[in-house]
Design a protein around this motif. Structure first.
Motif, mmCIF file in Angstrom:
data_model
loop_
_atom_site.group_PDB
_atom_site.id
_atom_site.type_symbol
_atom_site.label_atom_id
_atom_site.label_comp_id
_atom_site.label_asym_id
_atom_site.label_seq_id
_atom_site.Cartn_x
_atom_site.Cartn_y
_atom_site.Cartn_z
ATOM 1 N N ASP A 168 0.814 -1.208 0.000
ATOM 2 C CA ASP A 168 0.000 0.000 0.000
ATOM 3 C C ASP A 168 0.852 1.265 0.000
ATOM 4 O OD1 ASP A 168 0.968 -0.462 2.545
ATOM 5 O OD2 ASP A 168 -0.820 0.366 3.535
ATOM 6 N N ASP A 169 2.173 1.144 0.189
ATOM 7 C CA ASP A 169 3.073 2.294 0.193
ATOM 8 C C ASP A 169 3.639 2.452 -1.214
ATOM 9 O OD1 ASP A 169 5.008 4.207 0.529
ATOM 10 O OD2 ASP A 169 5.938 3.269 2.281
ATOM 11 N N PRO A 170 3.310 3.592 -1.940
ATOM 12 C CA PRO A 170 3.800 3.765 -3.308
ATOM 13 C C PRO A 170 5.312 3.809 -3.388
ATOM 14 C CG PRO A 170 2.018 5.301 -2.833
ATOM 15 C CD PRO A 170 2.368 4.690 -1.523
ATOM 16 N N VAL A 171 5.953 4.431 -2.359
ATOM 17 C CA VAL A 171 7.417 4.517 -2.378
ATOM 18 C C VAL A 171 8.025 3.126 -2.302
ATOM 19 C CG1 VAL A 171 9.465 5.417 -1.169
ATOM 20 C CG2 VAL A 171 7.378 6.812 -1.342
ATOM 21 N N MET A 172 7.454 2.314 -1.436
ATOM 22 C CA MET A 172 7.975 0.936 -1.298
ATOM 23 C C MET A 172 7.787 0.162 -2.604
ATOM 24 S SD MET A 172 9.533 -1.076 0.749
ATOM 25 C CE MET A 172 9.278 -0.307 2.354
ATOM 26 N N MET B 178 6.707 -13.061 1.736
ATOM 27 C CA MET B 178 5.994 -12.110 2.587
ATOM 28 C C MET B 178 6.993 -11.096 3.158
ATOM 29 S SD MET B 178 2.804 -13.191 2.537
ATOM 30 C CE MET B 178 2.037 -12.441 3.966
ATOM 31 N N VAL B 179 6.577 -9.823 3.211
ATOM 32 C CA VAL B 179 7.391 -8.748 3.789
ATOM 33 C C VAL B 179 6.799 -8.419 5.155
ATOM 34 C CG1 VAL B 179 8.274 -6.385 3.516
ATOM 35 C CG2 VAL B 179 7.894 -7.838 1.498
ATOM 36 N N THR B 180 7.565 -8.696 6.236
ATOM 37 C CA THR B 180 7.072 -8.563 7.606
ATOM 38 C C THR B 180 7.949 -7.586 8.371
ATOM 39 O OG1 THR B 180 8.458 -10.334 8.461
ATOM 40 C CG2 THR B 180 6.326 -10.959 7.512
ATOM 41 N N GLY B 181 7.494 -7.263 9.596
ATOM 42 C CA GLY B 181 8.283 -6.429 10.478
ATOM 43 C C GLY B 181 9.549 -7.140 10.913
ATOM 44 N N GLY B 182 10.540 -6.388 11.317
ATOM 45 C CA GLY B 182 11.847 -6.980 11.577
ATOM 46 C C GLY B 182 11.865 -8.037 12.652
ATOM 47 N N ASP B 183 11.167 -7.818 13.779
ATOM 48 C CA ASP B 183 11.216 -8.797 14.883
ATOM 49 C C ASP B 183 9.844 -9.427 15.140
ATOM 50 O OD1 ASP B 183 13.920 -8.293 15.347
ATOM 51 O OD2 ASP B 183 13.425 -6.515 16.577
ATOM 52 N N ASP B 184 9.009 -9.404 14.140
ATOM 53 C CA ASP B 184 7.641 -9.906 14.308
ATOM 54 C C ASP B 184 7.614 -11.407 14.029
ATOM 55 O OD1 ASP B 184 4.991 -10.280 14.584
ATOM 56 O OD2 ASP B 184 4.367 -8.771 13.104
ATOM 57 N N LEU B 185 7.976 -12.250 15.053
ATOM 58 C CA LEU B 185 8.018 -13.712 14.879
ATOM 59 C C LEU B 185 6.633 -14.289 14.632
ATOM 60 C CD1 LEU B 185 10.597 -14.739 17.644
ATOM 61 C CD2 LEU B 185 10.955 -14.501 15.186
ATOM 62 N N PRO C 284 13.811 -3.370 8.263
ATOM 63 C CA PRO C 284 14.061 -2.685 6.999
ATOM 64 C C PRO C 284 14.737 -3.591 5.978
ATOM 65 C CG PRO C 284 15.675 -2.021 8.613
ATOM 66 C CD PRO C 284 14.701 -2.900 9.357
ATOM 67 N N ILE C 285 14.470 -3.341 4.691
ATOM 68 C CA ILE C 285 14.909 -4.226 3.608
ATOM 69 C C ILE C 285 16.301 -3.845 3.144
ATOM 70 C CG2 ILE C 285 14.432 -4.939 1.241
ATOM 71 C CD1 ILE C 285 11.469 -4.484 1.834
ATOM 72 N N ASN C 286 17.149 -4.840 2.976
ATOM 73 C CA ASN C 286 18.461 -4.674 2.341
ATOM 74 C C ASN C 286 18.238 -4.955 0.859
ATOM 75 O OD1 ASN C 286 21.072 -5.054 1.272
ATOM 76 N ND2 ASN C 286 21.857 -5.642 3.304
ATOM 77 N N TRP C 287 18.155 -3.885 0.050
ATOM 78 C CA TRP C 287 17.710 -4.028 -1.327
ATOM 79 C C TRP C 287 18.645 -4.879 -2.180
ATOM 80 C CZ3 TRP C 287 12.886 -2.992 -1.996
ATOM 81 C CH2 TRP C 287 12.239 -2.081 -1.170
ATOM 82 N N PRO C 288 19.967 -4.772 -2.142
ATOM 83 C CA PRO C 288 20.816 -5.676 -2.956
ATOM 84 C C PRO C 288 20.613 -7.151 -2.601
ATOM 85 C CG PRO C 288 22.065 -3.782 -2.218
ATOM 86 C CD PRO C 288 20.766 -3.727 -1.462
ATOM 87 N N ILE C 289 20.506 -7.405 -1.268
ATOM 88 C CA ILE C 289 20.302 -8.816 -0.854
ATOM 89 C C ILE C 289 18.936 -9.307 -1.303
ATOM 90 C CG2 ILE C 289 20.024 -10.311 1.145
ATOM 91 C CD1 ILE C 289 22.192 -8.702 2.531
#
Length: 712
Positions: free
Chosen positions: A13-17, A84-91, A109-114
């Motif tokens: 839902d985030d256009p920038v993302m 799936m793209v989730t929160g960093g520590d959301d187990l 946060p996403i490491n784009w090259p990886i």
């Protein structure tokens, strides 16, 4: 990298993302499409069937978990990888993602090259999984298309995998069930214990020697016996791959070939080859166990006559009924069955039998575990008596008898060839003793057979070596006291044995067929001698020659007689051909035709040894012969034997009533000659008038009138 540019659906839902993700995808050579929420993601996934989906968890209208589940329910959504793209520590979110059907997850946060490399890895892994699934589907399609069953089995005998063959679940196992009912079970729970133990043993051997092993076994499926072959090959240190093939058709083909090789095609019982192998096994068994057994050799008497007179079709039907009667007659303990014997053709699953047909009308019976010789004789006589009962074929009763020879192990021989030969020898001895008989073999029979063979060889050479010669016995006209005829009698002077009795070599010549060339030689020699006497200017003398049954049946007989008369120049009226009653009665229709041909030539026909055969007035009238000779057995008792005297007088009266000339044989006394003259007999011959003599002596007798001393 995939061989073809992949399409990735980005849902956030985030256009920038979404923009950052599309740039990342472009940087690694992938195409992207975007969705602003979960509902739009499901719609685009259904429409475009992307190769991978990047799905944010938190979105309006439909969150990522619900969208993932919805995509998985799409027709093309089950196999697409979803990250799936989730929160960093959301187990908890990670756990929910996997439960919803996600393939992988990325934390913010996403490491784009990886992330770019991770997307490429997931695509390659997905492509590999798809290929594996396609290969697996192809393999299973192949397995489903072939009749063989495949399985994997552990060293301990447990099924690790099971794929039944084309004909359905459970093929090759005892219980027809799906593969999940077999996988995990031990082989002893799936197959009968004896088969399971053999299979388990070969599993161990395949793992030990690292070579293909096989096991054949039989199962009763759907009420029928089916045969299977399991081939085993090691695929690891503790695992084998097995292939189970239904070989029932092959077994049936092998059984058919075996029947053709070992069963008699006419009667369905074992043939010669089967009997010889059966005999060899019994011989070895009896040697080891110190047992005795008997071999019975049976031959039907006069079977050839049935073939010749009634036809081979009737003969074949008779042989079938004979084999059936033999099966019924012999008790089960006389024909002890063993598992390794040849099965009967009419009962493929039954044990074998010790009865066989060697060929023609010859049958053999093996009696194992013989305790007494009388037992073998009892079986032989029971068989012989059974054969005497009439056989009904095409509404007609046919009567036959059988001659049986018996050899014993170990008394008569210790090898198959000898035992069979000696039983055959004893059978021929039974025939020579009058047929319809059973005889045990003895060593003296071999000596007789060898003597018989040597005599046959000598007889075959007798014509070539000029060892045969003729003697002549005169026939006297009782009223004129003149010699009006002579009978030619063949004799044999053997190079080593001297003169051989006609009673010995004539039956042998009849048996071997040598009587035909010998008879032709006698005919020509006698005609030549009669012509010689005729040239001396003396009285014409009729020459009498005996015709055997084989000669009389020779279709060339008329030509042979014509040739002999033509070559010697003898008047046909001076040749007398003597026939026995049995010869005349054997085939009345053919006899009439042959007699008509001989009468057309002009030769003189007479019946020899009258009174010992049919002695029927009917056939005397039908055959229209010119003379009959009273057998010497009626003359020898005269004048003391009143019964012979009455018979002789009746025969003479009967013959004269039919306008036939009567010749009395075996006249040895003057009293007999006087009595025969009193009875009105026409001609006589015998020792009193002259013994059989060489032609020179007979020439001297013809030069004078012979007057019997006792009568004057």
């Amino acid at each position: 990298m995939p061989a073809q540019t992949a399409t990735v659906l980005v849902a956030d839902d985030d256009p920038v993302m979404r923009l950052l993700m599309l740039e990342m995808l472009e940087g690694v050579g992938l195409e992207g499409i975007e969705a602003a929420d979960g509902q739009e993601a499901v719609t685009l996934a259904h429409a475009h069937a992307p190769d991978l989906i990047l799905l944010d968890v938190e979105m309006p209208r439909m969150d990522g978990f619900a969208a993932c589940r919805a995509i998985r329910d799409l027709p093309n959504g089950a196999m697409v990888p979803i990250v799936m793209v989730t929160g960093g520590d959301d187990l908890e979110a990670v756990t929910n993602a996997y439960e919803a059907g996600a393939t992988d997850f990325v934390s913010k946060p996403i490491n784009w090259p990886i992330l770019g490399h991770r997307v490429l890895y997931v695509l390659r892994a997905s492509d590999a999984i798809v290929r594996l699934r396609i290969a697996d589907a192809q393999n299973r399609a192949v397995l489903a298309a072939i009749p063989d069953t495949f399985f994997r089995m552990s060293r301990d005998g447990f099924y690790l995998d099971y794929e039944p063959g084309r004909d359905g679940p459970g093929r090759g196992v005892r219980d027809a069930g799906a593969d999940e009912q077999i996988v995990g079970r031990h082989v002893t729970d799936v197959l009968p214990r004896d088969i399971a133990e053999r299979l388990f043993e070969q599993v161990g051997m395949a793992l030990h020697v690292q070579q293909v092993r096989s096991v054949e076994y039989e199962l009763i499926r759907f009420g029928e016996a089916q045969h299977f072959e399991a081939r085993l090959v090691a695929t690891g240190p503790n695992e084998v791959l097995g292939l189970v093939r239904d070989i029932s058709e092959r077994k049936r083909a092998e059984e058919q070939i075996r029947r053709l090789a070992y069963c008699d095609s006419l009667t369905g019982i074992p043939n010669r080859q089967a009997f010889l192998e059966m005999l060899e096994r019994e011989l070895q068994r009896s040697k080891i166990g110190n047992k005795k057994f008997a071999v019975l050799f049976m031959d039907l008497d006069a079977f050839k006559r049935i073939n010749d007179t009634l036809g081979h079709n009737v003969g074949d039907q008779l042989l079938k009924q004979v084999s059936d009667r033999l099966r019924e007659t012999i008790r089960p303990n006389d024909l002890m069955s063993r598992g390794d014997l040849v099965p009967r053709a009419d009962t493929p699953n039954s044990a074998g039998t010790n009865l066989a047909r060697l060929g023609g009308d010859e049958f053999t019976i093996l009696i194992p575990d013989l305790e007494r010789v009388e037992h073998a004789l009892n079986v032989a006589h029971r068989v012989k008596d059974a054969m005497r009962r009439p056989f009904v074929i095409e509404g007609n009763e046919i009567f036959v008898t059988a001659s049986i020879g018996i050899s014993l192990f170990p008394e008569d021989g210790d090898d198959c060839t000898s035992l069979l030969k000696y039983a055959d020898t004893a059978m021929y001895h039974a025939k020579n003793c009058g047929k319809n008989n059973a005889k045990l073999y003895s060593s003296s029979l071999t000596m007789q057979i060898m003597s018989h063979v040597r005599l046959e060889v000598g007889l075959r050479r007798a014509l070539q070596n000029d060892e045969l010669y003729l003697l002549y016995q005169p026939q006297l006209d009782v009223r004129s006291n003149e010699i009006v005829g002579v009978e030619a009698l063949v004799r044999w002077r053997h190079a080593e044995r001297g003169v051989v009795s006609p009673n010995e070599f004539i039956p042998l010549a009849e048996e071997t067929g040598l009587i035909v060339p010998i008879g032709e030689w006698v005919l020509r020699t006698a005609c030549n001698q009669a012509r010689h006497w005729q040239k001396l200017g003396r009285r014409p003398v009729r020459i009498a020659v005996n015709l055997s049954a084989k000669q009389f049946k020779d279709e060339n007989l008329s030509q042979i007689v014509l040739s002999a008369l033509h070559d010697t120049g003898l008047d046909p009226r001076l040749l007398e051909l003597e026939l026995t009653e049995g010869t005349l009665m054997d085939d009345a229709k053919a006899t009439l035709a042959t007699l008509e041909q001989l009468r057309g030539i002009g030769v003189y026909l007479s019946i020899d040894d009258f009174g010992t055969g049919y002695s029927s007035m009917n056939y005397l009238k039908r055959f229209d012969v010119r003379a009959l000779k009273i057998d010497r057995s009626f003359i020898s008792g005269l004048p003391q034997d009143s019964e012979n005297a009455a018979i002789t007088r009746a025969i003479i009266a009967m013959a004269h009533g039919l306008k036939m000339i009567v010749v009395a044989e075996g006249v040895e006394t003057g009293e007999q000659l006087v009595l025969l003259e009193e009875y009105g007999c026409d001609l006589v011959q015998g020792f009193y008038l002259g013994r059989p003599a060489p032609p020179e002596a007979v020439t001297g007798m013809l030069q004078k009138l012979w007057v019997p001393v006792a009568a004057r």
